[in-house]
Scaffold this active site. Sequence first.
Site, PDB file in Angstrom:
ATOM      1  N   SER A 108     -11.905  23.102 -27.855  1.00 34.30           N
ATOM      2  CA  SER A 108     -12.218  22.216 -28.985  1.00 34.30           C
ATOM      3  C   SER A 108     -11.632  20.842 -28.684  1.00 34.30           C
ATOM      4  CB  SER A 108     -11.602  22.757 -30.279  1.00 34.30           C
ATOM      5  OG  SER A 108     -11.676  21.799 -31.319  1.00 34.30           O
ATOM      6  N   TYR A 117      -4.110  26.194 -34.376  1.00 36.64           N
ATOM      7  CA  TYR A 117      -5.441  26.062 -33.786  1.00 36.64           C
ATOM      8  C   TYR A 117      -5.441  25.001 -32.691  1.00 36.64           C
ATOM      9  CZ  TYR A 117     -10.472  25.226 -33.421  1.00 36.64           C
ATOM     10  OH  TYR A 117     -11.761  25.071 -32.955  1.00 36.64           O
TER      11      TYR A 117
END
Length: 281
Positions: free
Chosen positions: A166, A183
């Site tokens: 990401s 994350y």
Amino acid sequence: MSAEEQVQLENFGSIFSLEGKVAVVTGGSRGLGLHAASGLLQAGCSKVYITSRKASACDQAVAALNALPNKPPGAQAISVPADSSKMQELDRLVEEVRKTTDHVDILFANAGATWGEKFETHPENAFSKVMDLNVKSVFYTIQKFFPLLTAKATKESPSRVIITASIAGLVPGEGGENATFSYSASKAAAIHLAKNLALDLGPRHVLTNAIAPGFYPSKMALGLLEKKGGLEAMEKLSPNQRLGRKEDIAGLVVFLASRAGSHLNGSVIVTDGGSMLKGRL
């Protein structure tokens, strides 16, 4: 151009073809995984194994994929539900796949999770869950599929591992009530994992690359979408004035899996319309 130069020109008609290839897609029942699986099947894969934790979701995804009108004759998506966060489930997943194929050409390691929480109350169990699924299980999924990935791989036709990272692993996200500490850290780790695997597995004819998506509307991203003011507001924040679409992720995965991407190893490809250039998510 001389006659000799004309003879030496390559025929690139099949450069993006995945004819006859076998793929496994973790986290493939929805979102980016499902879009990628659709692209792989339509690009020529003969088998695409769909795995995620929920059996019903896998079955629904496979039914939709097998109903695609332009997939190759005889090609099929196959449901193999498994919880990628558990080692015994990964072992079972590999054994189930082995029942119907003797090799795997493409592994899209896409299963993942996120958690939004302010710094002061970010719970330990949530941090562990995200790191385990986004990093540790990615490593062990690749490790356990490695014998199948190398079964038919050669220098001229290497197998492919594609890891979903990401842009959150490349630039800091926002803090506050829904900060994604675990994350972001996990996706940075996934990127570095891909680079390390590229060095180790490349000589054994398995190429490893990572993709770093920006914002793609999905179930996982609904919270952030609402926080940012909705779809139109998010689109205006992107330099190309739109968010990621199904074909964007499908096309990128097909490219990396095809002959066109055969000299990429250890690369991290950002797909975000230029949003990361602003320096912060």
